[in-house]
Scaffold this motif. Structure first.
Motif, short mmCIF file in Angstrom:
data_model
loop_
_atom_site.label_atom_id
_atom_site.label_comp_id
_atom_site.label_asym_id
_atom_site.label_seq_id
_atom_site.Cartn_x
_atom_site.Cartn_y
_atom_site.Cartn_z
N ASP A 187 0.70 -1.07 -0.16
CA ASP A 187 0.03 -0.19 -0.16
C ASP A 187 0.98 1.35 -0.09
O ASP A 187 2.06 1.15 0.46
N ASN A 246 1.16 10.87 -7.13
CA ASN A 246 0.82 10.44 -8.49
C ASN A 246 2.00 9.64 -9.15
O ASN A 246 1.77 8.54 -9.73
N SER A 249 2.69 6.28 -7.47
CA SER A 249 1.64 5.15 -7.73
C SER A 249 1.44 4.98 -9.36
O SER A 249 0.60 4.03 -9.40
N TRP A 250 2.09 5.44 -9.87
CA TRP A 250 2.06 5.25 -11.43
C TRP A 250 0.52 5.68 -11.87
O TRP A 250 -0.03 4.99 -12.56
N GLY A 251 0.22 6.96 -11.27
CA GLY A 251 -0.84 7.65 -11.53
C GLY A 251 -2.10 7.07 -10.79
O GLY A 251 -3.29 7.44 -11.20
N GLU A 252 -2.06 6.04 -9.82
CA GLU A 252 -3.24 5.43 -9.31
C GLU A 252 -3.44 6.00 -7.91
O GLU A 252 -4.69 5.56 -7.30
N GLN A 253 -2.65 6.89 -7.55
CA GLN A 253 -2.90 7.74 -6.02
C GLN A 253 -2.86 6.64 -4.91
O GLN A 253 -2.30 5.42 -5.08
N ASP A 255 -3.43 4.54 -1.49
CA ASP A 255 -4.50 3.37 -0.97
C ASP A 255 -5.02 3.85 0.27
O ASP A 255 -6.27 3.76 0.58
N GLY A 277 -6.74 7.24 -4.33
CA GLY A 277 -7.17 6.49 -5.77
C GLY A 277 -8.65 5.85 -5.44
O GLY A 277 -9.27 5.80 -4.44
N LYS A 278 -8.85 4.92 -6.32
CA LYS A 278 -10.07 4.10 -6.37
C LYS A 278 -9.99 3.17 -5.20
O LYS A 278 -9.15 2.58 -4.84
N PHE A 305 -15.57 6.45 -7.39
CA PHE A 305 -14.03 5.92 -7.22
C PHE A 305 -14.31 5.23 -5.97
O PHE A 305 -13.40 4.41 -5.72
N LYS A 307 -14.70 5.39 -3.00
CA LYS A 307 -14.00 5.76 -1.81
C LYS A 307 -14.44 5.68 -0.48
O LYS A 307 -15.96 5.43 -0.62
#
Length: 373
Positions: A187, A246, A249-253, A255, A277-278, A305, A307
């Motif tokens: 995470d 960003n 996380s390779w753009g995934e934001q 956890d 992220g999602k 998303f 969340k």
């Protein structure tokens, strides 16, 4: 018997030091000589009025000590046992306890009134007024009568200073990360507020195997503390953290995001929400006044998303299990406890300690009250 106490007498005023008369333990109660008490921001929620309370109230809800006397019916501890106070009793039979939520035990609801099970207030103050102990503990007293269910026995060889820390701050910060947020290996975790709670959230995330642990605190002097307790990155502004999260996380934001600042704040909650992220999970440990609406976020992204926003009291912990378990982790050098203590005070210096807590850059991480023998 007489005992020295620190009391919240009026909203907006410093704690007052005085001598109180204390009766002995009644049915299912124990008399504890507190040896060490911890300074926690929740006590300030009493004096500020953020948390509704019955005043006067003997404050202090984190501490360790020795059982001196037990009342009729007590079977859990005996005189001479070393104990840690649990600010949520954990009765074991109410609806919450029966469903595995002992941190939400129904008997914890009178924690800001101090009334004992029989309806009395155990401290008799000068002038004829009576007072209870905060969370039925009142660790800013040299001695207190508490519920049997409010103490957790611990090994006698554990230093009182170390033991006191797991009564609130460590357990809340650590367990909000492990239990409430459910941090797992890999995470990306963001922790807002690097004080006595946040430092433990950091080391919990590291121990759980988080890939990156991002610490955010407006006090730039907290950076060294953050890195010591497990942070991989430190920022004083969430806006600066955003692009880095960003990228990492390779753009995934992120956890998980855990908010442990002193007083809940809507802007911080929004910033934490935006870093997720999602299906990201936001855990709100911080508290504020009843009219402090500290969650103000767009429902569109909450839904689209998926969340999650969760509150956390005492880290969703079972005190009877996790207080000893954290001490075992400390004994095996998996977590740091003694390193949390930055300052020690006498009971007479309690207000000085809280002034330091409220002063940015003071260097106070966790302060302890060392009671006189």
């Amino acid at each position: 018997m007489k005992t020295k106490v620190a009391v919240a007498m009026e909203i907006g005023k410093p704690f007052e030091l005085m001598e109180a008369e204390l009766d002995g333990p009644k049915d299912f109660e124990v008399l504890v000589k507190w040896k060490v008490a911890g300074l926690c921001h929740s006590d300030l929620h009493i004096s500020s009025g953020d948390m509704p309370a019955t005043l006067p109230l003997v404050v202090g809800h984190e501490g360790s000590g020795i059982v001196e006397e037990v009342g009729p019916g007590v079977t859990r501890v005996k005189p001479g046992d070393h104990v840690v106070g649990s600010f949520i009793p954990g009765c074991g039979t109410c609806g919450a306890c029966s469903r595995g939520m002992s941190n939400l035990c129904n008997e914890g609801w009178n924690g800001t009134t101090g009334f004992m099970a029989d309806g009395r207030l155990p401290f008799k103050l000068p002038g004829g007024r009576e007072a209870g102990g905060m969370t039925n503990l009142g660790t800013f007293a040299e001695r207190a009568v508490v519920k049997e269910k409010s103490v957790v026995p611990v090994q006698e060889w554990i230093p009182f200073e170390t033991a006191a820390l797991v009564g609130c701050g460590v357990t809340t910060g650590y367990s909000s990360t492990i239990n409430t947020a459910g941090v797992k290996a890999g995470d990306i975790v963001v922790v807002f507020g690097i004080g006595g709670l946040g430092a433990n959230a950091l080391q919990a995330a590291k121990l759980a195997g988080a890939r990156y642990v991002i610490a955010i605190d407006t006090d730039k002097t907290k950076e060294d503390v953050a890195m010591k307790f497990g942070a991989t990155h430190f920022f004083s502004d969430p806006a600066e953290a955003g692009p880095v999260v960003n990228e990492l996380s390779w753009g995934e934001q992120a956890d998980k995001a855990i908010i442990t600042i002193g007083v809940a704040d809507a802007a911080v909650t929004e910033a934490a929400f935006n870093l997720l992220g999602k299906r990201g999970v936001l855990v709100l440990v911080s508290m504020g006044a009843m009219d402090n609406y500290s969650v103000h976020i767009p429902g569109l992204f909450l839904c689209q998303f998926e969340k999650v926003i969760k509150g956390s009291l005492f880290g969703s912990a079972n005190a009877n299990y996790e207080i000893p378990d954290l001490l075992k982790l400390w004994d095996q050098k998996h977590i740091m406890l003694d390193e949390l203590v930055s300052h020690r005070f006498t009971l007479d210096q309690v207000n000085e300690g809280y002034e330091m807590m409220e002063t940015p850059g003071s260097g106070l991480l966790r302060g302890l009250i060392i009671h006189d023998d």
